[in-house]
Write a protein that holds these residues in place. Structure first.
Motif, mmCIF file in Angstrom:
data_model
loop_
_atom_site.group_PDB
_atom_site.id
_atom_site.type_symbol
_atom_site.label_atom_id
_atom_site.label_comp_id
_atom_site.label_asym_id
_atom_site.label_seq_id
_atom_site.Cartn_x
_atom_site.Cartn_y
_atom_site.Cartn_z
ATOM 1 N N ARG A 126 1.309 31.142 -39.568
ATOM 2 C CA ARG A 126 2.246 32.238 -39.832
ATOM 3 C C ARG A 126 1.558 33.598 -39.734
ATOM 4 O O ARG A 126 2.147 34.570 -39.262
ATOM 5 N N ARG A 127 0.340 33.663 -40.208
ATOM 6 C CA ARG A 127 -0.394 34.924 -40.138
ATOM 7 C C ARG A 127 -0.554 35.359 -38.670
ATOM 8 O O ARG A 127 -0.398 36.536 -38.339
ATOM 9 N N ARG A 128 -0.848 34.403 -37.826
ATOM 10 C CA ARG A 128 -1.005 34.725 -36.410
ATOM 11 C C ARG A 128 0.317 35.162 -35.786
ATOM 12 O O ARG A 128 0.350 36.060 -34.938
ATOM 13 N N LYS A 129 1.410 34.550 -36.232
ATOM 14 C CA LYS A 129 2.727 34.951 -35.724
ATOM 15 C C LYS A 129 3.054 36.395 -36.127
ATOM 16 O O LYS A 129 3.650 37.136 -35.346
ATOM 17 N N LEU A 130 2.681 36.778 -37.331
ATOM 18 C CA LEU A 130 2.920 38.159 -37.758
ATOM 19 C C LEU A 130 2.126 39.132 -36.891
ATOM 20 O O LEU A 130 2.627 40.202 -36.519
ATOM 21 N N LEU A 131 0.891 38.772 -36.568
ATOM 22 C CA LEU A 131 0.079 39.634 -35.715
ATOM 23 C C LEU A 131 0.664 39.726 -34.307
ATOM 24 O O LEU A 131 0.650 40.793 -33.680
ATOM 25 N N GLU A 132 1.199 38.618 -33.814
ATOM 26 C CA GLU A 132 1.848 38.629 -32.494
ATOM 27 C C GLU A 132 3.080 39.522 -32.518
ATOM 28 O O GLU A 132 3.342 40.274 -31.561
ATOM 29 N N TRP A 133 3.848 39.449 -33.603
ATOM 30 C CA TRP A 133 5.026 40.316 -33.739
ATOM 31 C C TRP A 133 4.615 41.787 -33.739
ATOM 32 O O TRP A 133 5.229 42.621 -33.055
ATOM 33 N N ALA A 134 3.564 42.116 -34.496
ATOM 34 C CA ALA A 134 3.114 43.500 -34.588
ATOM 35 C C ALA A 134 2.661 44.019 -33.225
ATOM 36 O O ALA A 134 2.942 45.167 -32.853
ATOM 37 N N ALA A 135 1.975 43.187 -32.466
ATOM 38 C CA ALA A 135 1.523 43.602 -31.138
ATOM 39 C C ALA A 135 2.709 43.839 -30.206
ATOM 40 O O ALA A 135 2.750 44.825 -29.469
ATOM 41 N N ALA A 136 3.699 42.930 -30.253
ATOM 42 C CA ALA A 136 4.860 43.052 -29.372
ATOM 43 C C ALA A 136 5.717 44.260 -29.724
ATOM 44 O O ALA A 136 6.266 44.929 -28.834
ATOM 45 N N ARG A 137 5.829 44.556 -31.018
ATOM 46 C CA ARG A 137 6.681 45.658 -31.482
ATOM 47 C C ARG A 137 5.905 46.972 -31.643
ATOM 48 O O ARG A 137 6.501 47.988 -32.001
ATOM 49 N N ARG A 138 4.600 46.913 -31.397
ATOM 50 C CA ARG A 138 3.732 48.075 -31.641
ATOM 51 C C ARG A 138 3.922 48.571 -33.078
ATOM 52 O O ARG A 138 4.060 49.771 -33.347
ATOM 53 N N ALA A 139 3.906 47.613 -33.987
ATOM 54 C CA ALA A 139 4.172 47.878 -35.397
ATOM 55 C C ALA A 139 2.867 47.863 -36.198
ATOM 56 O O ALA A 139 1.828 47.386 -35.738
#
Length: 338
Positions: A126-139
């Motif tokens: 899950r932690r890795r998924k959050l990082l992937e989301w942040a990269a995709a959303r530039r968040a």
């Protein structure tokens, strides 16, 4: 002398980040205990972690901007988003912490090491998924590691900050829990691009950093190894108190609570196993017996099942046993009212 003026301004800017010795000590501590490759130059201290959270929220969130907050989650973070003109977006929490989604947001707050208030530990996937989301959303993700220093069994999963390769994570820590509440001292490990804006924003509220004497004393304490010894000693003490409370709660008459699993922290989250009306009556009866616990409804954005948070770090074994005795009497009071 022009050169002297520039030197003074440079020293003042460094001072606004916090005492350099303390920032170096924090960086060394995080490298050893949390696997975070922090540089002192990327650390900024605050008068408590909440000051840092509020300031960063104001800095990163536009008016009307959306920020994901855990639901349930710490109400202070939700309030920080609201007073900054933002819109809190509830992020669903289950037994493994925040559930990743493709949120339409540029800011996310999360407590992965010990979800607040449930105590759930977020798995690595899950932690890795959050990082992937942040990269995709530039968040940007603000990771609040509020009390996982007090771990009494097992090894912690790496923080998001230790896994972050794109400088998307701000790591927030605090000494108010690990030392004493009167020490209003927190810090943030920032991506390099956020250091200067954060220091400039902080200077508007606090031209000169507060508590420099305390910062220097703490830096010395950490450098000499006293802080690490203190954490180990207190973790053993709090671990024993947490174990006692976790054993006593299920023994209350009536099968009232189910404590959530956990191996760290300073409170236990327990689900109420009976009706909502009975919960309200039990809490009122407990207060009459001079026993207080937090209603977990404080941390919800939407209605949910009744639950309670039991703090234990301030109570010794005899006080914990006495508190459970009074809770048993409170339940008896409720039954007699029926």
């Amino acid at each position: 002398m022009p050169g002297a003026g520039a030197a003074v301004r440079s020293a003042s800017l460094l001072l606004r980040r916090g005492d350099e010795g303390l920032r170096r000590a924090i960086a060394a501590h995080l490298r050893i205990t949390r696997g975070i490759r922090a540089e002192a130059g990327h650390i900024v201290t605050f008068s408590g972690s909440m000051q840092g959270i509020v300031l960063l929220t104001q800095l990163l969130l536009d008016s009307g901007g959306r920020a994901v907050v855990e639901a349930p989650g710490f109400h202070g973070i939700r309030r920080a988003v609201e007073v900054s003109g933002g819109v809190p977006v509830p992020g669903f929490v289950d037994g493994s912490g925040l559930v990743p989604q493709d949120w339409d947001a540029r800011l996310l707050f999360v407590t992965p090491s010990r979800q607040y208030p449930t105590g759930a530990v977020m798995p690595l996937a899950r932690r890795r998924k959050l990082l992937e989301w942040a990269a995709a959303r530039r968040a940007i993700i603000i990771e609040d590691d509020y009390d996982s220093e007090f771990r009494w069994s097992g090894r912690p999963i790496e923080p998001l900050k230790a896994l972050d390769r794109e400088e998307r994570v701000v790591y927030i820590g605090s000494f108010s829990n690990t030392m004493f509440a009167g020490l209003r001292l927190g810090y943030a490990v920032l991506p390099p691009s956020l250091v200067a804006p954060t220091v400039a924003a902080k200077a508007l509220y606090e031209p000169l950093p507060a508590g420099l004497l305390e910062q220097r004393a703490l830096a010395r304490f950490m450098a000499l190894g006293g802080y690490a010894r203190h954490i180990r000693r207190m973790a053993r003490l709090f671990g024993e108190r947490g174990r006692i409370l976790r054993e006593l709660l299920p023994r209350l008459p009536g099968g009232l609570f189910h404590p959530q699993p956990g191996d760290a922290g300073l409170h236990i989250y327990a689900r109420w196993l009976r009706g909502e009306t009975e919960f309200a009556r039990f809490r009122a009866a407990a207060l009459q017996r001079n026993v207080d616990f937090r209603d977990a409804a404080l941390y919800r954005m939407q209605p949910g099942e009744p639950a309670a948070c039991f703090a234990f770090s301030h109570l010794d074994e005899s006080e914990l046993i006495e508190g459970m005795r009074r809770l048993a009497l409170a339940w008896n009071d409720v039954q007699n009212e029926a």
